[in-house]
Design a protein around this motif. Structure first.
Motif, PDB file in Angstrom:
ATOM      1  N   ALA A  34     -17.397  -1.503   0.865  1.00  0.00           N
ATOM      2  CA  ALA A  34     -17.123  -0.085   0.595  1.00  0.00           C
ATOM      3  C   ALA A  34     -15.637   0.222   0.738  1.00  0.00           C
ATOM      4  CB  ALA A  34     -17.938   0.790   1.551  1.00  0.00           C
ATOM      5  N   LEU A  35     -14.996  -0.390   1.723  1.00  0.00           N
ATOM      6  CA  LEU A  35     -13.561  -0.152   1.945  1.00  0.00           C
ATOM      7  C   LEU A  35     -12.713  -0.748   0.819  1.00  0.00           C
ATOM      8  CD1 LEU A  35     -13.420  -0.701   5.801  1.00  0.00           C
ATOM      9  CD2 LEU A  35     -12.794   1.408   4.589  1.00  0.00           C
ATOM     10  N   GLU A  36     -13.148  -1.857   0.257  1.00  0.00           N
ATOM     11  CA  GLU A  36     -12.428  -2.430  -0.887  1.00  0.00           C
ATOM     12  C   GLU A  36     -12.452  -1.443  -2.061  1.00  0.00           C
ATOM     13  OE1 GLU A  36     -10.677  -5.064  -1.196  1.00  0.00           O
ATOM     14  OE2 GLU A  36     -11.124  -6.169   0.641  1.00  0.00           O
ATOM     15  N   LYS A  37     -13.617  -0.868  -2.327  1.00  0.00           N
ATOM     16  CA  LYS A  37     -13.719   0.130  -3.396  1.00  0.00           C
ATOM     17  C   LYS A  37     -12.889   1.362  -3.062  1.00  0.00           C
ATOM     18  CE  LYS A  37     -18.452  -1.262  -4.637  1.00  0.00           C
ATOM     19  NZ  LYS A  37     -19.872  -0.827  -4.676  1.00  0.00           N
ATOM     20  N   PHE A  38     -12.942   1.748  -1.805  1.00  0.00           N
ATOM     21  CA  PHE A  38     -12.180   2.893  -1.317  1.00  0.00           C
ATOM     22  C   PHE A  38     -10.679   2.697  -1.580  1.00  0.00           C
ATOM     23  CE2 PHE A  38      -9.719   4.588   2.247  1.00  0.00           C
ATOM     24  CZ  PHE A  38     -10.118   5.907   2.304  1.00  0.00           C
ATOM     25  N   CYS A  39     -10.181   1.505  -1.240  1.00  0.00           N
ATOM     26  CA  CYS A  39      -8.756   1.224  -1.417  1.00  0.00           C
ATOM     27  C   CYS A  39      -8.367   1.138  -2.886  1.00  0.00           C
ATOM     28  CB  CYS A  39      -8.385  -0.073  -0.686  1.00  0.00           C
ATOM     29  SG  CYS A  39      -8.369   0.100   1.116  1.00  0.00           S
ATOM     30  N   ARG A  40      -9.254   0.593  -3.708  1.00  0.00           N
ATOM     31  CA  ARG A  40      -8.950   0.526  -5.155  1.00  0.00           C
ATOM     32  C   ARG A  40      -8.800   1.926  -5.737  1.00  0.00           C
ATOM     33  NH1 ARG A  40     -12.535  -4.021  -5.181  1.00  0.00           N
ATOM     34  NH2 ARG A  40     -14.309  -2.753  -5.845  1.00  0.00           N
ATOM     35  N   MET A  41      -9.638   2.848  -5.276  1.00  0.00           N
ATOM     36  CA  MET A  41      -9.523   4.222  -5.751  1.00  0.00           C
ATOM     37  C   MET A  41      -8.205   4.835  -5.281  1.00  0.00           C
ATOM     38  SD  MET A  41     -12.106   7.435  -5.132  1.00  0.00           S
ATOM     39  CE  MET A  41     -11.652   9.088  -5.728  1.00  0.00           C
ATOM     40  N   ARG A  42      -7.832   4.561  -4.037  1.00  0.00           N
ATOM     41  CA  ARG A  42      -6.556   5.062  -3.509  1.00  0.00           C
ATOM     42  C   ARG A  42      -5.370   4.507  -4.286  1.00  0.00           C
ATOM     43  NH1 ARG A  42      -5.589   5.208   2.779  1.00  0.00           N
ATOM     44  NH2 ARG A  42      -6.143   7.384   3.126  1.00  0.00           N
ATOM     45  N   GLU A  43      -5.444   3.232  -4.639  1.00  0.00           N
ATOM     46  CA  GLU A  43      -4.350   2.608  -5.377  1.00  0.00           C
ATOM     47  C   GLU A  43      -4.247   3.163  -6.794  1.00  0.00           C
ATOM     48  OE1 GLU A  43      -5.265  -1.504  -5.052  1.00  0.00           O
ATOM     49  OE2 GLU A  43      -4.822  -1.586  -2.889  1.00  0.00           O
ATOM     50  N   ALA A  44      -5.399   3.422  -7.422  1.00  0.00           N
ATOM     51  CA  ALA A  44      -5.385   3.994  -8.772  1.00  0.00           C
ATOM     52  C   ALA A  44      -4.760   5.380  -8.752  1.00  0.00           C
ATOM     53  CB  ALA A  44      -6.808   4.061  -9.323  1.00  0.00           C
ATOM     54  N   GLU A  45      -5.133   6.172  -7.759  1.00  0.00           N
ATOM     55  CA  GLU A  45      -4.538   7.502  -7.622  1.00  0.00           C
ATOM     56  C   GLU A  45      -3.057   7.372  -7.279  1.00  0.00           C
ATOM     57  OE1 GLU A  45      -4.095  11.598  -7.528  1.00  0.00           O
ATOM     58  OE2 GLU A  45      -5.726  10.358  -8.320  1.00  0.00           O
ATOM     59  N   GLY A  46      -2.715   6.356  -6.481  1.00  0.00           N
ATOM     60  CA  GLY A  46      -1.316   6.118  -6.131  1.00  0.00           C
ATOM     61  C   GLY A  46      -0.459   5.799  -7.342  1.00  0.00           C
ATOM     62  N   VAL A  93       8.726   3.593  -4.134  1.00  0.00           N
ATOM     63  CA  VAL A  93       7.635   3.732  -5.103  1.00  0.00           C
ATOM     64  C   VAL A  93       7.272   2.390  -5.713  1.00  0.00           C
ATOM     65  CG1 VAL A  93       6.956   4.755  -7.311  1.00  0.00           C
ATOM     66  CG2 VAL A  93       8.195   6.133  -5.635  1.00  0.00           C
ATOM     67  N   ASN A  94       8.282   1.602  -6.037  1.00  0.00           N
ATOM     68  CA  ASN A  94       8.042   0.339  -6.740  1.00  0.00           C
ATOM     69  C   ASN A  94       7.834  -0.854  -5.807  1.00  0.00           C
ATOM     70  OD1 ASN A  94       8.326   1.497  -9.345  1.00  0.00           O
ATOM     71  ND2 ASN A  94      10.556   1.413  -9.137  1.00  0.00           N
ATOM     72  N   GLY A  95       8.055  -0.654  -4.508  1.00  0.00           N
ATOM     73  CA  GLY A  95       7.965  -1.757  -3.550  1.00  0.00           C
ATOM     74  C   GLY A  95       6.534  -2.109  -3.189  1.00  0.00           C
ATOM     75  N   ARG A  96       6.413  -3.132  -2.348  1.00  0.00           N
ATOM     76  CA  ARG A  96       5.105  -3.627  -1.932  1.00  0.00           C
ATOM     77  C   ARG A  96       4.776  -3.213  -0.498  1.00  0.00           C
ATOM     78  NH1 ARG A  96       2.942  -7.051  -5.375  1.00  0.00           N
ATOM     79  NH2 ARG A  96       1.496  -7.815  -3.779  1.00  0.00           N
ATOM     80  N   GLU A  97       5.653  -2.451   0.103  1.00  0.00           N
ATOM     81  CA  GLU A  97       5.413  -2.006   1.479  1.00  0.00           C
ATOM     82  C   GLU A  97       4.301  -0.961   1.504  1.00  0.00           C
ATOM     83  OE1 GLU A  97       7.846   0.100   5.186  1.00  0.00           O
ATOM     84  OE2 GLU A  97       8.872  -0.396   3.304  1.00  0.00           O
ATOM     85  N   ASN A  98       3.429  -1.081   2.490  1.00  0.00           N
ATOM     86  CA  ASN A  98       2.349  -0.110   2.647  1.00  0.00           C
ATOM     87  C   ASN A  98       2.795   1.064   3.511  1.00  0.00           C
ATOM     88  OD1 ASN A  98       0.458  -1.595   1.158  1.00  0.00           O
ATOM     89  ND2 ASN A  98      -0.131  -2.797   2.947  1.00  0.00           N
ATOM     90  N   PHE A 132       1.959   1.639  -3.239  1.00  0.00           N
ATOM     91  CA  PHE A 132       1.979   3.106  -3.278  1.00  0.00           C
ATOM     92  C   PHE A 132       0.548   3.605  -3.416  1.00  0.00           C
ATOM     93  CE2 PHE A 132       3.334   7.244  -5.028  1.00  0.00           C
ATOM     94  CZ  PHE A 132       4.401   7.514  -4.190  1.00  0.00           C
ATOM     95  N   ARG A 133       0.008   4.181  -2.331  1.00  0.00           N
ATOM     96  CA  ARG A 133      -1.402   4.573  -2.341  1.00  0.00           C
ATOM     97  C   ARG A 133      -1.572   6.039  -1.939  1.00  0.00           C
ATOM     98  NH1 ARG A 133      -4.712  -0.102   0.781  1.00  0.00           N
ATOM     99  NH2 ARG A 133      -3.737   0.904   2.559  1.00  0.00           N
ATOM    100  N   SER A 134      -2.546   6.665  -2.552  1.00  0.00           N
ATOM    101  CA  SER A 134      -2.905   8.032  -2.196  1.00  0.00           C
ATOM    102  C   SER A 134      -3.701   8.031  -0.896  1.00  0.00           C
ATOM    103  CB  SER A 134      -3.735   8.662  -3.324  1.00  0.00           C
ATOM    104  OG  SER A 134      -4.327   9.864  -2.897  1.00  0.00           O
ATOM    105  N   MET A 135      -3.695   9.171  -0.199  1.00  0.00           N
ATOM    106  CA  MET A 135      -4.525   9.291   1.003  1.00  0.00           C
ATOM    107  C   MET A 135      -5.928   9.779   0.665  1.00  0.00           C
ATOM    108  SD  MET A 135      -2.327  10.523   4.290  1.00  0.00           S
ATOM    109  CE  MET A 135      -1.290  11.753   3.528  1.00  0.00           C
TER     110      MET A 135
END
Length: 293
Positions: free
Chosen positions: A140-152, A237-242, A2-5
């Motif tokens: 940079a994209l790894e950091k980008f995705c971590r931020m998206r996941e935290a917001e997610g 919400v709880n799944g692993r699907e992107n 579950f990731r934010s855009m």
């Protein structure tokens, strides 16, 4: 997942020849849209960066800012076209002699004339530079995705909380619905007795009227489907699907449809209030889902 855009990621790297700075940031968008800003001489990297970003990002309007600085002092040369320079000097001298004006030409004025100077840049090893940029971009994209996941994670917690509130309202409606039918039957009997001036009403007709009311106000099917949709929402919400944002948006439409149907059937004031509570929470979830990849 579950990731934010919404996200941001930045990385920097230095090689023997280059200092590389790259950052990615994104906002909500229905699809994946990519735009890269960089110097024209490095435009050959844009498609590669888009392909790389597409491996990390499914949805969102993504902006990439790439800055590359040359570190070698001899990476460029300024060449003087002596033939053209001499021609300009001769022209200045000729004009001075012919028209009797002062020949105040200087080295600076000659060098500023068109085509006197040529900037020759050192050839860039595109393959080597591309490898360094892609490695930096991946960081940079790894950091980008971590931020998206935290917001997610924050979005997920909020959606689950609101889904629980909807289930509480559904549970109340399921418990209250049979009571409303009983109350209607009782009021119907009392009203008919009043009209019949104390005489016993036709029991068969009363049962028919009660059955008609119960059928019109029955929300069992809707509440069962609504609870099923909420369970599916939890799974997303709880799944692993992107990239579940679009699916959840469609699911919210179905949830809202069931809530509207329930609202059209209930006549009890308290149940109507619960339907309004549900619709309010559904709308809040819909707003949050717009931020989900």
């Amino acid at each position: 997942m579950f990731r934010s855009m919404t996200g941001f990621g930045r990385a920097e790297a230095q090689t023997d020849e280059f200092l590389i700075n790259i950052e990615f940031k994104s906002v909500n968008h229905r699809y994946f849209e990519f735009n890269c800003k960089c110097s024209r001489q490095y435009s050959f990297l844009q498609d590669k960066l888009k392909t790389l970003a597409g491996k990390y990002i499914s949805r969102g309007k993504v902006e990439c800012l790439l800055s590359i600085s040359l570190l070698q002092a001899d990476s460029a040369q300024v060449l003087i076209n002596e033939g053209i320079a001499s021609a300009y000097v001769d022209a200045f001298k000729a004009v001075s002699e012919k028209y009797g004006v002062i020949n105040d030409v200087s080295a600076r004025s000659v060098l500023l004339m068109p085509e006197v100077l040529t900037l020759k840049k050192a050839e860039i090893d595109e393959e080597k530079l591309s490898a360094a940029v892609m490695q930096t971009a991946a960081e940079a994209l790894e950091k980008f995705c971590r931020m998206r996941e935290a917001e997610g994670e924050r979005l997920a917690a909020d959606v689950l909380e609101k889904a629980e509130l909807i289930l509480e309202s559904v549970s109340y409606i399921e418990q209250r619905s049979p009571e409303v039918v009983k109350e209607y039957n009782q009021k119907l009997i009392e009203k008919i007795k009043e009209l019949l001036d104390g005489h016993e009403p036709d029991e068969t007709r009363l049962l028919q009227e009660a059955a008609i009311f119960a059928d019109k106000t029955a929300v069992d099917e809707e509440t069962v489907r609504l609870k099923s949709h909420i369970m599916q929402l939890r799974d997303f919400v709880n799944g692993r699907e992107n990239a579940v944002g679009k699916k959840m948006d469609f699911l919210l439409q179905e949830i809202n449809r069931e809530a509207n149907t329930i609202g059209s059937k209930v006549s009890d004031f308290e149940m109507t209030g619960k339907v309004l509570d549900m619709k309010c929470e559904i709308e809040k979830i819909r707003e949050q889902i717009q931020n989900v990849e």
